[in-house]
Write an enzyme that holds these catalytic residues in place. Sequence first.
Site, PDB file in Angstrom:
ATOM      1  N   HIS A   1       0.828  -1.212   0.000  1.00  0.00           N
ATOM      2  CA  HIS A   1       0.000   0.000   0.000  1.00  0.00           C
ATOM      3  C   HIS A   1       0.861   1.259   0.000  1.00  0.00           C
ATOM      4  O   HIS A   1       0.339   2.372  -0.108  1.00  0.00           O
ATOM      5  CB  HIS A   1      -0.920  -0.032   1.230  1.00  0.00           C
ATOM      6  CG  HIS A   1      -2.030   0.958   1.208  1.00  0.00           C
ATOM      7  ND1 HIS A   1      -2.108   2.007   2.090  1.00  0.00           N
ATOM      8  CD2 HIS A   1      -3.118   1.057   0.407  1.00  0.00           C
ATOM      9  CE1 HIS A   1      -3.196   2.721   1.836  1.00  0.00           C
ATOM     10  NE2 HIS A   1      -3.827   2.171   0.827  1.00  0.00           N
TER      11      HIS A   1
ATOM     12  N   TYR B   1      -9.260  13.951  -4.357  1.00  0.00           N
ATOM     13  CA  TYR B   1      -8.804  13.518  -3.039  1.00  0.00           C
ATOM     14  C   TYR B   1      -7.806  14.536  -2.495  1.00  0.00           C
ATOM     15  O   TYR B   1      -6.987  15.064  -3.245  1.00  0.00           O
ATOM     16  CB  TYR B   1      -8.078  12.171  -3.109  1.00  0.00           C
ATOM     17  CG  TYR B   1      -8.914  10.946  -3.366  1.00  0.00           C
ATOM     18  CD1 TYR B   1     -10.192  11.026  -3.926  1.00  0.00           C
ATOM     19  CD2 TYR B   1      -8.416   9.686  -3.066  1.00  0.00           C
ATOM     20  CE1 TYR B   1     -10.933   9.889  -4.175  1.00  0.00           C
ATOM     21  CE2 TYR B   1      -9.156   8.542  -3.315  1.00  0.00           C
ATOM     22  CZ  TYR B   1     -10.410   8.646  -3.871  1.00  0.00           C
ATOM     23  OH  TYR B   1     -11.140   7.510  -4.117  1.00  0.00           O
TER      24      TYR B   1
END
Length: 688
Positions: free
Chosen positions: A440, A473
């Site tokens: 991630h 975002y």
Amino acid sequence: MTAVASAVDLNDPAFYINRELSILDFNLRVLEQATDTRHPLLERLTFLLIFSRNLDEFFEIRVAGLLQQVALGRISTGPDGLLPQEVLKQIADTCHAAVDRQYRILNEDLLPALAAENIRFLRREEWDDKQSAWVRKYFKEQVMPVLTPIGLDPAHPFPRLVNKSLNFIVSLDGKDAFGRQMSLAVVPAPRSLPRVVRLPDEITDGGDQHVMLSSIIHEHVSELFPGMTANGCFQFRVTRNADLTVDEDVEDLASALKGELLSRRYGAAVRLEVADNCPRHIIDYLLRRFGLGSDALYQVSGPVNLARLLSDFDRPRLRFVPFRPRIPEVLQKTESIFEAMQQGDILLHHPFESFAPVVDLLRQAARDPHVLAIKQTLYRSGADSEIVNILAEAARNGKEVTAVIELRARFDEESNIEVANKLQQAGAIVVYGIVGYKTHAKMILVVRREGRRLARYVHLGTGNYHAGNARIYTDYGLLTANSEVCEDVHKIFQELTGMGRVVRLKQLLHAPFTLHPQLLQMIDQEIQNQQAGLPSRIIVKVNALTERQVMLALLRASQAGVRIDLILRSVCCLRPGIPGVSENIRVRSIVGRFLEHTRVFYFENGGDPKVFCSSADWMDRNLFQRVETCFPINDPALRRRIIDDGLKVYLADNSQAWLLQSDGSWQRAEPGRSEPKAAQHVLLERLT
């Protein structure tokens, strides 16, 4: 750990909030944006549809997981102590009320407001003769050829319907061509058909006028059953378990995932949505077919697939005012991003500042004859993204390109397999990370020959390498040529692609190794500083807080008197404001135009603040089951920028902030007599 005197058992479930219910609370905060008249009208509609998509995923993953626990008898509880059955009951109660509210907002508020702007979704009874004729022609030419009506009899059992697909159940009278008496049929609506059809301007009175696919099929469904009469047509949709389970011992992860992707479409049913006019006997028939109880039934007053309602309306006045992301001044002064990075660290605050410098770093690296190697992690990017195309170009140009692709990024698995294939065909080295751990971390490493030495350049981020996400975002990115940071990133890439012992890093913290213990150590240091009379404070901005040991450490810090501010987008499993336990903890959530995604950790550190950005939330999965990076902001000016723009402005928000109460409820902040302040609006004015 520093001892903090307490007669209170900090493991008491009363101090914690259930994770699934906290996720649901976030979705309710999103739904409330659809009622906020400060948002432009079409943006309010968008929030309503985002709520639908979020709720779909909530049922596909969270509810499905709870149902599996119950079915398999694997009953486990979180810090809150609630059993899965108890959580499912609360979810059902909350979701039924929320869905009813969602459709009331749509029917009583948004649709009338859209109609006032001459954006209309016409019901069948509203069609005039010209519109009815056009719809009939459209059905004959565009819809009917791709429909497959399925009569239900012993030779035609109930069909296997795809997850979240639009379907119709039709009640029939009469006999078919073979003399069979059938009472029910199912008509699946292919996903290739648009759910919203715009009527031509020449048959409308101007504006944007649409008809729903469900209305078109309903109006002409009898034509699918010649010689029979359709006396009822009712739309329905089933939501299925969409979580993937892949054996970590498989030899080829990509091939195994391809097989699982098909099963996602036909997992166990977890929710049934039907039109509210559907007769009870048909509803009971569908519930039996899908093996569902009444708690899983949602009768809705409108389209069952709201998430696909949005059309691309050309109405700028009804949208958020567009803006142009800023390019940092240092990058405007030189064409070479490498020269700019040599001058010092560069901080990017998306979407207020452009994502283009990240793409430029890769583009210049792909074409620079002095660049030898490019390494990058990819979690969500998209097969057609510019970044993937540049990496492929770099590989074809003879650069040593290494892509660490996380195939198991939820709902992006198929796209990531395409990315892997595309890069492999271009000659890049593609690896899938570490078995048992999702990769991630967001990292780019460029190796460049400069004279007799090899120089390294790095990008680290809190968000994915997805240009579309970077426009909606909020995230931080750091461009740096700091030798220690670059060496750390190099070591992590070696760790991901090779084998060996855990590497020792000089600057970065990384999960699943040093990040969690270092977070606990830094929280403990704040306790010690508070007890010694030194400045102490913790401010954390992440998406979610669920990890038990971190929550216990925060409670101990609160008991010691450390002021703690948690800015959490969605999930918070810790109850703030409990006297003697969490009275020094404040929790807020910001919901607005942009999806809050930055991860920033601030520790007062006795007056010498430490500030970190990270790819990791404070969740069990991030800290123990993923490869994550956490990087310090060493430059004092950049550190101050993050404190001011990434933390303080959010703590001052009194318009888009929601405040978590000690009873677990969320209350919207109100400016009262103070000047209204919305963090995202402030940053748009300040940074663009």
